[in-house]
Design an enzyme around this catalytic site. Sequence first.
Site, PDB file in Angstrom:
ATOM      1  N   PHE A 111       0.142  10.239  -7.479  1.00  0.00           N
ATOM      2  CA  PHE A 111       0.177   8.803  -7.202  1.00  0.00           C
ATOM      3  C   PHE A 111      -0.525   8.046  -8.325  1.00  0.00           C
ATOM      4  O   PHE A 111      -0.600   6.908  -8.369  1.00  0.00           O
ATOM      5  CB  PHE A 111      -0.466   8.486  -5.857  1.00  0.00           C
ATOM      6  CG  PHE A 111       0.178   9.245  -4.722  1.00  0.00           C
ATOM      7  CD1 PHE A 111       1.547   9.490  -4.738  1.00  0.00           C
ATOM      8  CD2 PHE A 111      -0.562   9.733  -3.678  1.00  0.00           C
ATOM      9  CE1 PHE A 111       2.143  10.201  -3.710  1.00  0.00           C
ATOM     10  CE2 PHE A 111       0.035  10.442  -2.639  1.00  0.00           C
ATOM     11  CZ  PHE A 111       1.380  10.671  -2.664  1.00  0.00           C
ATOM     12  N   GLY A 169       0.843  -1.217   0.000  1.00  0.00           N
ATOM     13  CA  GLY A 169       0.000   0.000   0.000  1.00  0.00           C
ATOM     14  C   GLY A 169       0.862   1.244   0.000  1.00  0.00           C
ATOM     15  O   GLY A 169       0.552   2.247  -0.651  1.00  0.00           O
ATOM     16  N   TRP A 207       2.338   1.671  -3.393  1.00  0.00           N
ATOM     17  CA  TRP A 207       1.299   2.155  -4.322  1.00  0.00           C
ATOM     18  C   TRP A 207       1.320   3.682  -4.379  1.00  0.00           C
ATOM     19  O   TRP A 207       1.103   4.282  -5.430  1.00  0.00           O
ATOM     20  CB  TRP A 207      -0.077   1.664  -3.838  1.00  0.00           C
ATOM     21  CG  TRP A 207      -1.217   2.189  -4.654  1.00  0.00           C
ATOM     22  CD1 TRP A 207      -1.741   1.619  -5.771  1.00  0.00           C
ATOM     23  CD2 TRP A 207      -1.956   3.395  -4.435  1.00  0.00           C
ATOM     24  NE1 TRP A 207      -2.762   2.391  -6.264  1.00  0.00           N
ATOM     25  CE2 TRP A 207      -2.914   3.490  -5.472  1.00  0.00           C
ATOM     26  CE3 TRP A 207      -1.911   4.405  -3.475  1.00  0.00           C
ATOM     27  CZ2 TRP A 207      -3.818   4.544  -5.569  1.00  0.00           C
ATOM     28  CZ3 TRP A 207      -2.801   5.458  -3.578  1.00  0.00           C
ATOM     29  CH2 TRP A 207      -3.739   5.528  -4.611  1.00  0.00           C
ATOM     30  N   HIS A 208       1.600   4.318  -3.210  1.00  0.00           N
ATOM     31  CA  HIS A 208       1.575   5.785  -3.168  1.00  0.00           C
ATOM     32  C   HIS A 208       2.699   6.419  -3.973  1.00  0.00           C
ATOM     33  O   HIS A 208       2.542   7.520  -4.483  1.00  0.00           O
ATOM     34  CB  HIS A 208       1.640   6.276  -1.715  1.00  0.00           C
ATOM     35  CG  HIS A 208       0.332   6.160  -1.020  1.00  0.00           C
ATOM     36  ND1 HIS A 208      -0.081   4.997  -0.427  1.00  0.00           N
ATOM     37  CD2 HIS A 208      -0.665   7.044  -0.845  1.00  0.00           C
ATOM     38  CE1 HIS A 208      -1.285   5.183   0.086  1.00  0.00           C
ATOM     39  NE2 HIS A 208      -1.675   6.408  -0.153  1.00  0.00           N
ATOM     40  N   GLY A 209       3.822   5.767  -4.056  1.00  0.00           N
ATOM     41  CA  GLY A 209       4.909   6.377  -4.808  1.00  0.00           C
ATOM     42  C   GLY A 209       6.143   5.521  -4.828  1.00  0.00           C
ATOM     43  O   GLY A 209       6.365   4.690  -3.943  1.00  0.00           O
TER      44      GLY A 209
END
Lengths: 317, 473
Positions: free
Chosen positions: B473, B319, B322-324
């Site tokens: 993102f 997770g 996923w953001h960066g």
Amino acid sequence: MKHRISKKDILKLLLLAAIIVAADRGLFAGFSRLFDKLETVGLSEMVNSQAEIVVFGSSRACHHYESEVIENITGKSTYNIGRDGLGVPYTRGACDVLLKSYCPKTIVIEVGPKSIMTRSCGNQLKRVSRLAPYIDQSDVVKEMILSQGPQHKYRYMSKAFRFNGLPMYVFYDITKRDKFVKGYEALDKVYDPTYFRLPVNAGKGFVQSDLNEDCVRLLIDTIRSAKENGAEVILVTSPRWGGFAGYESDERECFAFIEQLAKEHGASYIAVMQEDYPHFADASLFADVDHLNRQGARVFSEIIADILIEKTTPSSR
Amino acid sequence: MFFNSFEFFIFFFSVTAAYFVLPHRFRWVLLLGASYYFYMSWKAEYVILIMTSTLTAYLCALGTGRTESKNKKRCYLLVSLIVNLGILFTFKYFNFVSDSLREMLAGISIQVNTPALRVLLPVGISFYTFQTLSYTIDVYRGKLKPEKHPGIFALYVSFFPQLVAGPIERASHLLGQFYEEKYFDVRRVCHGMELVFWGIFKKVVIADRLAIYVDSVYNNAANHSGPSLVLATYFFAFQIYCDFSGYSDIAIGAAKVLGFDLMKNFNRPYFATNVTEFWHRWHISLSTWLRDYLYIPLGGNRKGKSRTYLNIIITMVLGGIWHGASWTFVIWGLVHGVMLAVSKLTMPIRESICKKIGLKEWATRPLRIFITFNLVCLCWIFFRANTVSDAFYIVGHLFSGWPNIFIDQIAVSYGIAAIAFLLFAELLQTRGDIAEKLQQSHLALRWGVYCLILFSIVLFGVTDGSQFIYFQF
């Protein structure tokens, strides 16, 4: 089920729109009055002062030119409209607003490498929005603000938008009001030179392509319009601590450029540098690398007042 | 085209007007065209990526629906996963992996020039990739019938209100809505516009103002003492909340105007009493996605305690990624994962202690909210810091240099007032949906609130068109 929109809904929508427009105009009227009462923000105090000498520039103007000292020595009323973070574009706009009201005898513009070099000028144009309350009075201000993007002309359809950020200015004015004397604000810190580090680009010399063309053009326009209105224009570069610590030669080339620019447009130029004014080799006169403190500003203001007498006396021209 | 730009408003009102004028059978064409135009306003060439992603998911799902063979179904799923995750990896993670590999090898004195791609991150790629993935997986699991209409499916992937920053919608919730005929309903339009303006208010009046102080401290962390770092971190917690939930409100509101219901993405997250609850309230569409398509397939809590904790940590690390594509996000996810695992592990102990002492739930609630908020803030340091070393510097200096604080009087006072206002509004929300109440209230009060929000945006809003944090993102 069908579309549910009645005449009543349309009337309500129109009424709401009318209320919003009325509120917008009402807020504009109220804020205009409030804005005029602010001493540290806006130009009303400067215009009301009808000062004979007006100093323009950024923080280096605001904290370096002690109006009362200049006033006492020259015998001419003085006002300092320099403000933190506001550079040449602000000076251009503020000067235009001033000249629409009256023309001072002498206009002093604090200018240095930082005022006209590319990297430091980009954001200054954005800050012209501080002059948004004068957008309807000055075509110069209007042009600078609207040139920043097509959306601006729609935003300014709201009259109240001219005061975007005003609540913060009011707070600023309340907290800072006592610290300003005729536009001058003293800094009380004392600089510790052991923290001094040469800038990364020190020693690279002055590169003309680094100049911000917009800022140079706006500076020339300011000089020209002031001259046309009959004011004497003097460009000044006040001392910097960094200027006396090894990379003065870089700046000298920039000073020569400013001097040439001033000459071409009928203005005078003075760079207050260490070799002519050794007082400023003393770090205790500085608050930080770029700014004189209260004591330094007094010394500088005395020097500048003498220069102003010399430059503005008819026989000296 | 940002949601907080004038261009978006012109675009949105034109689309809305045309949408309700057109007969129902042509509306999907309008919405699809508008969505692709909206997406292409960033970088037109990248429309190829979203088209490839859409086409792959569409065809694979159709194939899955037509075959009875489990192996073939698995093949279709695999193709969809490889193509979609492949695009995501190439454009978002390739350079990160390549750089990390080079640095790792350099650490053991092996100098290698790893390749780098000169590509810009496509806006919203993580959002629409997850949306197409969830669709393909749901069809594979037999939970959803494949969508036969390619245009409607393309619209599901690219629907402009939620295209670039979510909520990450499930096909089971959104797809069917495109078939329903929508009517112009004044009440619904008003409700939608209320959400849109509330979202803009949160973005430009709160988030962007807080950003001024946060940026000045975080971009120069080494020059600031503990109190400034603490204050900037608290400010960032509210900045990112208002920025992202503001975006979600605009997305949900804009969709509502057109007659669509998008899922709720935030539910007063800073009132959570533990980290698990925080994730039930923060970015709900992502956390439920991670739960359904990652945590549960990993085994969830069905394979023993230690495996449960490991699954939680793996899910949160992914997770975070996923953001960066940055180690700061990896650590952010990892710390959240560890906190969730510890929270789950210690929950029975904490409950039994409270029982023994005789403390009621309500009595400890404020303390638990306070602790949870501070733990979440500690994690935000990794999320916001420019580099991992900056993040550790900040964590290490939170308690140093007291009481010297960098006070930009205006920014700090304004920030505190804005946060107080937000919390007040959120507290009111606990007594029932404010928007609902507003709809039922007297016209004068309702219009008064509209004017208040509108003129707050005019007078306090930061108007330099700064983009939403989650767009990257």
